[in-house]
Scaffold this active site. Structure first.
Site, short mmCIF file in Angstrom:
data_model
loop_
_atom_site.label_atom_id
_atom_site.label_comp_id
_atom_site.label_asym_id
_atom_site.label_seq_id
_atom_site.Cartn_x
_atom_site.Cartn_y
_atom_site.Cartn_z
N HIS A 315 12.15 -1.44 -2.29
CA HIS A 315 11.02 -1.10 -3.16
C HIS A 315 11.39 -1.47 -4.59
CE1 HIS A 315 7.19 0.99 -3.69
NE2 HIS A 315 7.67 1.34 -4.85
N ALA A 316 10.61 -2.38 -5.19
CA ALA A 316 10.97 -2.93 -6.51
C ALA A 316 11.15 -1.81 -7.53
CB ALA A 316 9.87 -3.88 -6.97
N HIS A 345 5.04 -6.62 -13.71
CA HIS A 345 5.00 -5.15 -13.79
C HIS A 345 6.37 -4.59 -14.12
CE1 HIS A 345 3.58 -1.08 -12.77
NE2 HIS A 345 4.87 -0.94 -12.46
N GLU A 346 7.38 -5.07 -13.37
CA GLU A 346 8.74 -4.55 -13.59
C GLU A 346 9.28 -4.97 -14.95
OE1 GLU A 346 8.24 -2.74 -10.10
OE2 GLU A 346 9.64 -2.35 -11.73
N HIS A 349 8.26 -2.74 -17.70
CA HIS A 349 9.13 -1.57 -17.89
C HIS A 349 10.34 -1.96 -18.75
CE1 HIS A 349 7.05 1.17 -15.27
NE2 HIS A 349 7.22 0.45 -14.20
N GLU A 373 3.53 2.42 -17.01
CA GLU A 373 3.04 1.64 -15.86
C GLU A 373 2.06 0.55 -16.26
OE1 GLU A 373 5.60 3.72 -13.65
OE2 GLU A 373 4.58 1.81 -13.33
N HIS A 475 6.54 6.73 -2.45
CA HIS A 475 6.62 7.70 -3.53
C HIS A 475 6.70 9.14 -3.04
CE1 HIS A 475 5.23 4.01 -5.19
NE2 HIS A 475 5.52 4.42 -6.39
N TYR A 485 -0.12 5.97 -12.16
CA TYR A 485 -0.68 4.65 -11.83
C TYR A 485 -2.20 4.65 -12.00
CZ TYR A 485 3.94 3.84 -9.89
OH TYR A 485 5.31 3.70 -9.73
C1 LIG Z 1 14.44 3.57 -11.90
C2 LIG Z 1 12.99 3.63 -11.65
O1 LIG Z 1 12.51 4.22 -10.69
N1 LIG Z 1 12.18 3.00 -12.54
C3 LIG Z 1 10.73 3.01 -12.40
C4 LIG Z 1 10.09 2.56 -13.72
C5 LIG Z 1 10.23 3.65 -14.76
O2 LIG Z 1 9.77 4.77 -14.48
O3 LIG Z 1 10.82 3.37 -15.83
C6 LIG Z 1 10.34 2.01 -11.32
O4 LIG Z 1 10.72 0.87 -11.42
N2 LIG Z 1 9.55 2.44 -10.30
C7 LIG Z 1 9.24 1.58 -9.17
C8 LIG Z 1 7.75 1.21 -9.08
C9 LIG Z 1 7.59 0.00 -8.15
C10 LIG Z 1 6.14 -0.44 -7.84
C11 LIG Z 1 5.27 0.69 -7.36
O5 LIG Z 1 5.75 1.61 -6.73
N3 LIG Z 1 3.93 0.58 -7.60
C12 LIG Z 1 3.00 1.54 -6.98
C13 LIG Z 1 1.60 1.46 -7.63
C14 LIG Z 1 1.21 0.13 -8.15
C15 LIG Z 1 0.57 -0.78 -7.31
C16 LIG Z 1 0.15 -2.01 -7.82
C17 LIG Z 1 0.39 -2.33 -9.17
O6 LIG Z 1 -0.04 -3.50 -9.69
C18 LIG Z 1 1.05 -1.42 -10.00
C19 LIG Z 1 1.47 -0.20 -9.48
C20 LIG Z 1 2.89 1.24 -5.48
O7 LIG Z 1 3.41 0.19 -5.07
O8 LIG Z 1 2.31 2.08 -4.79
C21 LIG Z 1 6.20 -1.48 -6.71
C22 LIG Z 1 5.47 -2.69 -7.17
C23 LIG Z 1 4.80 -2.39 -8.47
C24 LIG Z 1 5.51 -1.17 -9.02
C25 LIG Z 1 7.24 0.87 -10.48
O9 LIG Z 1 7.69 -0.11 -11.07
O10 LIG Z 1 6.36 1.63 -10.97
ZN LIG Z 2 5.97 0.73 -12.67
#
Ligand SMILES: CC(=O)N[C@@H](CC(=O)O)C(=O)NC[C@H](CC1(C(=O)N[C@@H](Cc2ccc(O)cc2)C(=O)O)CCCC1)C(=O)O
Ligand SMILES: [Zn+2]
Length: 588
Positions: A315-316, A345-346, A349, A373, A475, A485
């Site tokens: 999970h990215a 997206h990443e 951050h 986000e 999550h 989000y």
């Molecule tokens: C150390 C740590 O944990 N760091 C935090 C960042 C921080 O808090 O500093 C972090 O990297 N969290 C991971 C999480 C990953 C992703 C995610 O989970 N996305 C949601 C919702 C969504 C869906 C589509 C979209 O376009 C945008 C969001 C899902 O996939 O359901 C997967 C792909 C996209 C973002 C993230 O980057 O938010």
């Molecule tokens: Zn994010």
């Protein structure tokens, strides 16, 4: 207690130095575990988290010892953020139990690999690819059920104990339950009203898209599986959680073949690899005058799934190691448009981390979690335009007419509008568990009630309390809040609107590409530099000139498509909504 601000400031300076050291040690241990899931690395991480908790508890005690009367707002804000310490407020035994439950749930999810006829399937990329590309109702049915059987049901017992411990920690932080503790990050006492109002404004867009997509799925799968006045089976929407429908573009395209919007074939054709996708993203950030990824980022990020047999958390995620030097992304990058967007997206951050890295460590966070986000997604709105994709050679030509525009808007809506109910319900569900409205005996029933009410979807097969489907979504077992989000999906269009103005883009919002605009970049950077040093309405005001979060920008962006959807749904005689319950036929 001590009413001496000079002493408080001295404490805060000392805290900052020690916190950077303690937090970075545990970040590296978490990184080692996430990029190589072994029992040894798990234990190392758990022990490091326990040491960090001891530090947090100590510091919380010191911060509490100050009488803040007459202190400046800034000193008060910094002290308060040290006082509230989450799960570290638990007694040692309960904290260790919670840390083991959390790492156990994370391992189960990240190593889950359902097998069928001797072949085992990872979530990324195997099951993700099936959900994205298969049109076979029964193959999708298998993948959907297999994933939930593998990582959902088995998590129920852990999750039940997790809820108890999270609530115990919340109470130790002066909050009634863990949901209230999570909502307190937003520093407003009416977060539920704010998000409910936004959802009410956006729901009409979603039900139009839902009716249109249901008609297209009816054309593909027929009346045995689709009821044109009912909810949609959850497994045929192109995504394991039905949270993003962009993989249905091929059957939703308003004007077939008019304008290519999916660049996956081009990425493959042009021999893109993960590194080149990352470099292209970084180049966009640099074009705005933002801070480029540092050398350590390129040296130590994990941008591809290792092929040495290691188990990793695919999970990215983006990482700030709290030492002002190390910033990384961990992503099992697939060569697809989806993953190209995720890279932005990443990287958003990382950009936020870089912009606020010299603030006190207590202020190194988003103005609220939704801001964090939104950053990458704002840039991705520009990158996704046909104009930009042509500029970087990922599509050959830009067809500039109403039909091509609707094709483009459809591709973005299948990501952004389809997500809104899911983004909204994920924490409605968990807030309900934490405050006791949803007892363990209804964990699965209440999940599907919310999925029906907000997303208008149903499971393809009967579910019982033997199942625990919410745990099949990262999550939930990963203990990561989600309303951030939903808030981001609203904010990012407000940011986009403002940055497009700053970039001197005057045509329709959906055509805007802020590429190369240092004016837009400066406006964004000035907000990012604030971190969480001020309440988020002040940060919002700094970038868009208003303290109000509003759905109007998102609605403006999609207006031409909303009109098109209404027209199509009327022409097809389709009713919006999903009032008629039914049971889809079991696949043969
Ligand atoms: C150390 C740590 O944990 N760091 C935090 C960042 C921080 O808090 O500093 C972090 O990297 N969290 C991971 C999480 C990953 C992703 C995610 O989970 N996305 C949601 C919702 C969504 C869906 C589509 C979209 O376009 C945008 C969001 C899902 O996939 O359901 C997967 C792909 C996209 C973002 C993230 O980057 O938010
Ligand atoms: Zn994010």
């Amino acid at each position: 207690s001590v009413n001496d601000e000079l002493l408080a400031k001295e404490f805060l300076g000392d805290f900052n130095t020690r916190a950077m050291d303690v937090y970075s040690k545990s970040a590296f241990k978490a990184w080692d575990y996430n990029t190589n899931i072994t029992e040894y690395n798990r234990e190392q991480m758990v022990n490091s988290n326990l040491e960090t908790a001891v530090f947090s508890k100590d510091m919380s005690g010191y911060a509490n010892a100050f009488d803040q009367t007459g202190f400046t707002t800034d000193t008060k804000r910094q002290l308060d953020s040290i006082r509230y310490i989450g799960s570290a407020a638990l007694p040692d035994e309960e904290l260790e139990e919670l840390e083991n439950i959390l790492s156990g749930m994370e391992s189960r999810y990240s190593t889950g690999k359902p097998c069928e006829a001797g072949t085992c399937y990872s979530l990324e990329p195997d099951l993700t690819r099936i959900m994205a590309t298969s049109h076979d109702y029964s193959e999708l049915y298998w993948a959907w059920n297999a994933w939930r059987a593998e990582v959902g049901a088995p998590a129920r017992e852990d999750y039940t104990r997790y809820v108890e411990l999270k609530n115990q920690a919340a109470i130790a932080n002066d909050q009634p339950d863990a949901g209230a503790y999570w909502r307190s990050y937003y520093e407003v006492d009416n977060l539920q009203e704010i998000t409910e109002k936004l959802y009410d404004e956006l729901q009409p867009l979603y039900e139009q898209l839902h009716a249109y997509v249901r008609r297209k799925l009816f054309n593909r799968y027929g009346a045995d599986y689709i009821n044109l006045r009912g909810p949609i089976p959850a497994h045929i929407l192109g995504n394991m959680w039905a949270q993003s429908w962009s993989n249905l573009y091929d059957i939703c395209e308003p004007f077939p073949g008019k304008q290519a919007v999916d660049i996956t074939p081009a990425l493959v054709e042009q021999n893109y690899d993960a590194l080149r996708m990352f470099e292209l993203s970084d180049e966009f950030f640099e074009s705005l005058g933002l801070i480029k990824m540092p050398q350590e980022f390129w040296d130590h990020s994990m941008i591809e799934k290792p092929d040495d047999g290691r188990d990793v958390v695919c999970h990215a995620s983006a990482w700030d190691f709290s030492n002002q030097v190390d910033f990384r992304i961990k992503q099992c990058t697939d060569i697809t448009m989806d993953d190209f967007i995720t890279i932005h997206h990443e990287m958003g951050h990382i950009e936020y981390y870089l912009q606020y890295k010299d603030l006190p460590v207590v202020y190194r966070g988003g103005a609220n979690p939704g801001f964090h986000e939104a950053v990458g997604d704002v840039l991705a709105l520009s990158v996704s335009t046909p104009k930009h994709l042509k500029e970087v050679g990922l599509i050959d030509e830009v067809v500039d007419d109403q039909e091509a525009d609707l094709n483009f808007l459809m591709s973005i809506a299948l990501d952004k509008i389809s997500f809104l109910p899911f983004g909204y319900l994920m924490d409605q569900y968990r807030w309900g568990i934490f405050n006791g409205t949803t007892p363990e005996s209804k964990f699965n029933e209440d999940w599907w009630k919310l999925r029906l009410r907000y997303q208008g979807i149903i499971p393809p097969t009967t579910r019982t309390e033997e199942d625990f489907d919410p745990a099949a979504k990262y999550h939930i077992p990963a203990d990561v809040p989600y309303i951030r989000y939903f808030i981001s999906f609203v904010l990012q269009f407000q940011f986009h609107e403002t940055l497009c103005e700053a970039a001197g883009q005057t045509q329709e919002l959906y055509k805007c590409d802020i590429y190369n605009s240092t004016d837009a970049g400066t406006l964004l950077a000035n907000m990012l530099k604030m971190g969480s040093s001020k309440p988020w309405p002040e940060a919002l005001d700094a970038i868009i000139g208003s303290t109000e979060i509003s759905a109007q920008s998102l609605i403006n962006y999609f207006q031409p498509l909303i009109d098109y959807l209404k027209e199509q749904n009327e022409m097809n005689g389709d009713t919006v909504g999903w009032a008629e319950m039914y049971t889809p036929k079991d696949p043969e």
